[in-house]
Design an enzyme around this catalytic site. Structure first.
Site, mmCIF file in Angstrom:
data_model
loop_
_atom_site.group_PDB
_atom_site.id
_atom_site.type_symbol
_atom_site.label_atom_id
_atom_site.label_comp_id
_atom_site.label_asym_id
_atom_site.label_seq_id
_atom_site.Cartn_x
_atom_site.Cartn_y
_atom_site.Cartn_z
ATOM 1 N N THR A 222 0.840 -1.192 0.000
ATOM 2 C CA THR A 222 0.000 0.000 0.000
ATOM 3 C C THR A 222 0.877 1.244 0.000
ATOM 4 O O THR A 222 2.088 1.148 -0.283
ATOM 5 C CB THR A 222 -0.981 -0.026 1.197
ATOM 6 O OG1 THR A 222 -1.899 1.066 1.075
ATOM 7 C CG2 THR A 222 -0.289 0.063 2.533
ATOM 8 N N ASN A 223 0.317 2.403 0.261
ATOM 9 C CA ASN A 223 1.085 3.654 0.287
ATOM 10 C C ASN A 223 0.496 4.569 1.364
ATOM 11 O O ASN A 223 -0.567 4.295 1.900
ATOM 12 C CB ASN A 223 1.067 4.303 -1.106
ATOM 13 C CG ASN A 223 -0.335 4.669 -1.532
ATOM 14 O OD1 ASN A 223 -0.990 5.508 -0.925
ATOM 15 N ND2 ASN A 223 -0.828 3.998 -2.575
#
Ligand code: CTP
Length: 415
Positions: A222-223
């Site tokens: 993810t980020n």
């Protein structure tokens, strides 16, 4: 808690109709009074089944009117005219499907509907009803008609409904209504009749947040996107009268009131949700930080450590915005976002072209105050115009600045 707005010397007529949400009229009157407004309450006969005129009369410090022709005839049957002239703003909260239908077709069978017809001020309608009634084509047509007339609709909020169903149909909270009242009143110094907000009748699709790409049942790629930009855009667009859908990856933010929320996890899910809604959208703001790659073959069970190193096989996710650009309606407005650490303007302009966008907002996450925090410093690039550098500001203000420009350009294009 934001400071109470200043509504001193402002005249608000509050129309209350027969919905279970009528009880929320009491805190709304209190908030309006606390902000300094003079408030007159009108009730439909059915509203009196849910909350008493005595309660709202006491809180508003005035007589509550229901009938156009009251029993104790004292010449007051013209009050709908005088009240219509007196009001700086007429708020109908809660507004039932029945009253919305009457307002849309010019009925004047109660003090509320007759005053609405006489009013020369802006009119804010806050619907409250069950999910299916709200979704029904008849109600949606009536709401469209009200927008055409120039009334503003504060869309119903999502949540638990009196029927036990969960969906869109809740009356927006009194605090949200107060906020909108203050904004409308602030922009209304003359009493010249209803004015349509710039996105009334438009459908806006916004994406927000990160995506989560599963490696196995307990690990994801993810980020750090928080979703703040997309949520701010969704809120601002709803505040301007649009019907807004927010397709969001996982965030810790509360959804803005009156916005349809579609929660997704992965880039593929976001793609499905967006493509399913693309043809109906007049404006699309693609603020989500979509993962460009996802594990090819996520493990159905938790991976165990075996080797010193691990090689993950990734595949490209669909480029959601490019697909939108390839199939855009001629009158549709597509707005992308770009995070660029090098050659920002050059790269952003390339993306604008490649994805067939109308606008792109670019920022450099390595700059102070830009990127994943609560503020941003963006440069706006337009496919047919020059770029504009906006100063560092909170994302809610970036959202407003962006909507101002995008809406103005679209109005120019279509007028
Ligand atoms: N975007 C998208 N689908 C993807 C990746 C990005 O719709 N799979 C959208 C983003 O929401 C954003 C715009 O495309 O509005 C630009 O995203 P960005 O990550 O800056 O660019 P990419 O196209 O992914 O290119 P690169 O990562 O090579 O810079």
């Amino acid at each position: 808690m934001p400071a109470s707005p200043d509504l001193s010397e402002r005249h608000v007529v509050l129309g209350v109709t027969g919905s279970i949400a009528a009880y929320k009229a009491a805190p709304l009157v209190r908030l309006l009074k606390k902000a300094g407004a003079a408030v007159r309450v009108l009730m439909t006969p059915d509203a009196e089944r849910f909350v008493t005129p005595l309660t709202l009369g006491t809180l508003s410090e005035g007589e509550v009117l229901t009938d156009v022709f009251p029993e104790n005839e004292d010449g007051s049957w013209t009050k709908h005219v005088t009240l219509g002239e007196w009001a700086d703003l007429f708020v109908v909260a809660p507004a039932t499907a029945q009253t919305i239908a009457k307002l849309a077709h010019g009925f004047c069978d109660s003090m509320l509907t007759a005053t609405a017809l006489s009013a020369r001020c802006p009119l804010l309608v806050c619907p409250a009803m069950d999910r299916e009634m709200y979704r029904h084509a008849a109600t949606q047509d009536n709401l469209d008609r009200l927008r055409e007339i120039g009334y503003e609709i504060l869309p119903a909020a999502h949540g638990e409904l009196a029927s036990g169903l969960v969906g869109q149909g809740r009356m927006p909270e009194p605090g949200v209504i107060l906020e909108r009242v203050a904004e409308i009143v602030a922009g209304t110094d003359t009493n010249e009749g209803p004015s349509a907000p710039p996105l009334a009748g438009k459908t806006v699709l916004v994406t927000a947040g990160p995506t989560r790409e599963p490696i196995d049942p307990v690990r994801v790629l993810t980020n750090p996107s928080t979703g703040t930009m997309g949520y701010a855009l969704a809120k601002a667009a709803a505040g301007r009268g649009a019907s807004v859908t927010l397709v969001t990856g996982p965030t810790s933010l509360s959804p803005p009131s009156g916005v349809e929320v579609v929660s997704v996890q992965t880039a593929d899910e976001m793609n499905d949700a967006v493509q399913a809604r693309r043809t109906g959208a007049d404006y699309v703001f693609m603020a989500a930080a979509v993962a460009d790659y996802t594990p090819t073959d996520p493990s159905p069970s938790k991976r165990k450590k075996t080797d010193e190193g691990l090689v993950l096989h990734l595949r490209r996710t669909p480029d959601i915005l490019k697909t939108l650009g390839d199939h855009a309606r001629p009158d549709q407005v597509l707005v992308g976002f770009a995070l660029e650490t090098d050659d920002a303007l050059e790269n952003a302009r390339r993306k604008l072209k490649k994805k067939n966008l109308d606008w792109i907002a670019v920022n450099n996450p390595t700059e102070d105050g830009a990127g994943f925090g609560p503020t941003n410093r963006v440069t706006l690039l337009r496919h047919d115009g020059p770029s504009e550098e906006l100063p560092l500001m909170p994302k809610a203000e970036v959202a407003d600045a962006l909507l101002d420009r995008v809406c103005a350009a679209q109005e120019e294009r279509t007028s």
